[in-house]
Scaffold this active site. Structure first.
Site, PDB file in Angstrom:
ATOM      1  N   ARG A 233     -46.879  20.098  21.376  1.00 13.25           N
ATOM      2  CA  ARG A 233     -46.526  19.144  20.314  1.00 13.25           C
ATOM      3  C   ARG A 233     -46.687  17.707  20.797  1.00 13.25           C
ATOM      4  O   ARG A 233     -47.150  16.842  20.063  1.00 13.25           O
ATOM      5  CB  ARG A 233     -45.069  19.342  19.873  1.00 13.25           C
ATOM      6  CG  ARG A 233     -44.854  20.521  18.972  1.00 13.25           C
ATOM      7  CD  ARG A 233     -43.380  20.710  18.694  1.00 13.25           C
ATOM      8  NE  ARG A 233     -42.865  19.740  17.733  1.00 13.25           N
ATOM      9  CZ  ARG A 233     -41.569  19.452  17.599  1.00 13.25           C
ATOM     10  NH1 ARG A 233     -40.667  20.038  18.370  1.00 13.25           N
ATOM     11  NH2 ARG A 233     -41.177  18.589  16.702  1.00 13.25           N
TER      12      ARG A 233
ATOM     13  N   ARG B  47     -32.887  21.884  22.261  1.00 11.80           N
ATOM     14  CA  ARG B  47     -32.503  21.578  20.883  1.00 11.80           C
ATOM     15  C   ARG B  47     -32.428  22.825  19.997  1.00 11.80           C
ATOM     16  O   ARG B  47     -33.286  23.674  20.024  1.00 11.80           O
ATOM     17  CB  ARG B  47     -33.502  20.584  20.283  1.00 11.80           C
ATOM     18  CG  ARG B  47     -33.065  20.057  18.951  1.00 11.80           C
ATOM     19  CD  ARG B  47     -33.778  18.785  18.628  1.00 11.80           C
ATOM     20  NE  ARG B  47     -35.117  19.046  18.107  1.00 11.80           N
ATOM     21  CZ  ARG B  47     -35.872  18.087  17.560  1.00 11.80           C
ATOM     22  NH1 ARG B  47     -35.447  16.839  17.500  1.00 11.80           N
ATOM     23  NH2 ARG B  47     -37.058  18.376  17.092  1.00 11.80           N
TER      24      ARG B  47
END
Ligand SMILES: [Zn+2]
Length: 213
Positions: free
Chosen positions: A162, A123
């Site tokens: 994360r 991304r």
């Protein structure tokens, strides 16, 4: 709007807010704005986010409290990226109560972890406006012409960190909401259009449950 990093929660939140003409309140956007203005607290918060860590509750709660005090939220609003901890969820309940807002409708955009890792690894995000890049064949942001960059927090190790932080801190938030009649789960692994239409139907249904319009 809840969901792990990479589930498409931000995109869906933005789309829903545009379609319903509601303000979208993203703690990420508010922080980015404060960072551009050189706010030292926001800069410290960004350092933590870049390491895949959570920003402390008190700061995030105060950002959201300031935002919810503005009059444009009276007819409804979409929260993206908040609450991320049970303490934040409890603070949100108190804020909604105090400001006479609500009821709160919670939608979890659910995607399995291997798919999240696959999505997050590739991304890129616009360095100017913060939009997620949809195309891989250009370095230029479609909406604003800014330069696309790999997000600092999207390198593989940080992606895994994360997701771990999400499991530890945000999962309990889902449990906090799960028994409410206004809690819904949408399958985020589907095509974005499909996710959007299911999400719209779920929110209308949750609104009907509470007898508001
Ligand atoms: Zn841009």
């Amino acid at each position: 709007m809840m969901g792990p990093p990479g589930a498409g929660k931000g995109t869906q939140a933005g789309r829903f807010a545009r379609e319903r003409e509601l303000p979208k309140i993203s703690t990420g956007d508010i922080l980015r704005e404060a960072i551009r203005e050189g706010n030292p607290t926001a800069l410290a918060a960004k350092e933590r986010m870049d390491r895949g860590e959570l920003v402390d509750d008190a700061m995030i709660i105060s950002i959201v409290a300031d935002r919810l005090a503005k009059p444009d939220v009276k007819a409804g609003f979409v929260l993206d990226g908040f609450p991320r901890t049970v303490a934040q969820a409890q603070a949100l309940d108190e804020l909604m109560e105090r400001l006479g807002l609500g009821p709160l409708i919670v939608v979890d955009v659910a995607v399995a972890e291997p798919e999240l890792v696959r999505r997050l690894a590739g991304r890129r995000i616009c360095s100017v406006c913060g939009t997620n890049a949809e195309r891989l064949d250009t370095d230029t942001c479609a909406p604003c012409g800014g330069r696309l960059e790999q997000r600092a927090d999207d390198e593989r190790e940080v992606v895994l960190e994360r997701l771990k932080v999400y499991q530890q801190s945000t999962r309990p938030v889902l449990e906090y909401y799960r028994e409410r009649p206004t809690f819904r789960v949408v399958n985020g692994a589907q095509a974005p259009d499909r996710v959007a239409s299911e999400l719209n139907a779920m929110i209308d249904d949750a609104v009907a449950v509470r007898g508001i319009s």
